[in-house]
Design a protein around this motif. Structure first.
Motif, PDB file in Angstrom:
ATOM      1  N   GLN A   1       0.854  -1.193   0.000  1.00  0.00           N
ATOM      2  CA  GLN A   1       0.000   0.000   0.000  1.00  0.00           C
ATOM      3  C   GLN A   1       0.890   1.244   0.000  1.00  0.00           C
ATOM      4  O   GLN A   1       1.825   1.327   0.798  1.00  0.00           O
TER       5      GLN A   1
ATOM      6  N   SER B   1      -2.184   0.526  -4.425  1.00  0.00           N
ATOM      7  CA  SER B   1      -1.462  -0.624  -3.900  1.00  0.00           C
ATOM      8  C   SER B   1      -0.851  -1.372  -5.072  1.00  0.00           C
ATOM      9  O   SER B   1      -1.431  -1.404  -6.166  1.00  0.00           O
TER      10      SER B   1
ATOM     11  N   ARG C   1       3.355  -1.264   3.962  1.00  0.00           N
ATOM     12  CA  ARG C   1       2.743   0.032   3.669  1.00  0.00           C
ATOM     13  C   ARG C   1       3.794   1.135   3.708  1.00  0.00           C
ATOM     14  O   ARG C   1       4.659   1.142   4.591  1.00  0.00           O
TER      15      ARG C   1
END
Ligand SMILES: Nc1nc2c(c(=O)[nH]1)N[C@H]1C(S)=C(S)[C@@H](COP(=O)(O)O)O[C@H]1N2
Ligand SMILES: [Mo]
Length: 237
Positions: free
Chosen positions: A82, A92, A204
């Motif tokens: 992400q 993503s 992320r």
């Protein structure tokens, strides 16, 4: 440092007292097995060994670190990285999408702040500038916050730090996909800084307008972890 400051903890280990040291000597160096547990334990302990004994231990070679084992698992079919925060196009990336970005290769040395190093590690992956070009950082963006699938491991780089020529998001280590212990499927590589900046099991990246402490930084280590210049307790606490 003022006496009221909490003593920094050493990454991945505790200071080793006399009793633990005598235990190590009692076990006998030849019977030490470099399995996961022994490695994790010794990585902290080795720094407390006096010179001659320490010299017998391997001075290079990876130690596998995790703050919250077991190591995260991922499903290649559903895994995504992400990328969000101060960007025009949050999105993503599947592994195939990351691998479709311009590929970067490098060979660099790796240094852990506790005193061990691995020379000539080959990494394959993507430069942050190429990743960021795909999402478009907006005005006010100053840094990247890297979040691991391993709770609560996080760390950051400023945009300038992430732009140094040998910083990258790596999906290969030594010409093979990054293994699970080393952070599969992607990790941060920042050779000019100590290893704690290199978030493993990365899931992320958030583009942020202010830099906050990472996991070890909240425990006394510098955000700007330049090798040889930042604080380093390997010479003894
Ligand atoms: N998620 C996560 N990433 C991490 C760590 C960790 O404990 N958890 N340890 C860091 C530290 S202190 C070092 S030195 C390197 C070690 O990399 P290795 O475990 O692949 O040898 O990983 C870094 N990234
Ligand atoms: Mo480390």
């Amino acid at each position: 440092m003022p006496a009221s400051d909490p003593a920094p903890q050493r990454p991945e280990g505790r200071p080793v007292g006399r009793r633990a040291f005598l235990g190590i000597v009692g076990v006998g160096i030849s019977s030490l097995v470099w399995g996961d547990t022994a490695t994790r334990w010794l990585s902290g302990a080795a720094d407390a060994l006096p010179g001659p004994v320490r010299g017998i231990l391997p001075s290079s070679g990876w130690r596998i670190y995790a703050i919250n084992p077991p190591y995260p698992r991922y499903d290649p079919a559903t895994w995504r990285l992400q990328v969000d925060g101060l960007v025009e196009r949050p999105r993503s990336f599947s592994m195939a999408e990351l691998q479709a970005l311009p590929r970067a290769d490098q060979t660099s040395d790796f240094h852990c702040v506790t005193g061990w190093s691995v020379d000539d590690v080959h990494w394959g992956g993507v430069r942050f500038k190429d990743l960021l070009a795909a999402v478009g950082p907006t005005a006010g963006a100053v840094g990247l916050s890297f979040v691991s699938a391993e709770e609560d491991y996080v760390d950051t780089l400023t945009l300038q730090q992430a732009a140094v020529p040998d910083a990258m998001l790596a999906y290969e280590m030594d010409h093979a996909p990054i293994s699970r212990p080393h952070g599969a499927p992607v990790r941060v590589v920042m050779p000019q800084m100590y290893g704690y900046k290199g978030v493993k099991w990365l899931q992320r990246i958030t583009v942020v307008d202010r830099i906050e402490d990472g996991y070890w930084e909240g425990r006394g280590y510098d955000r700007d972890a330049w090798v040889g210049k930042s604080n380093d307790f390997s010479k003894g606490l």
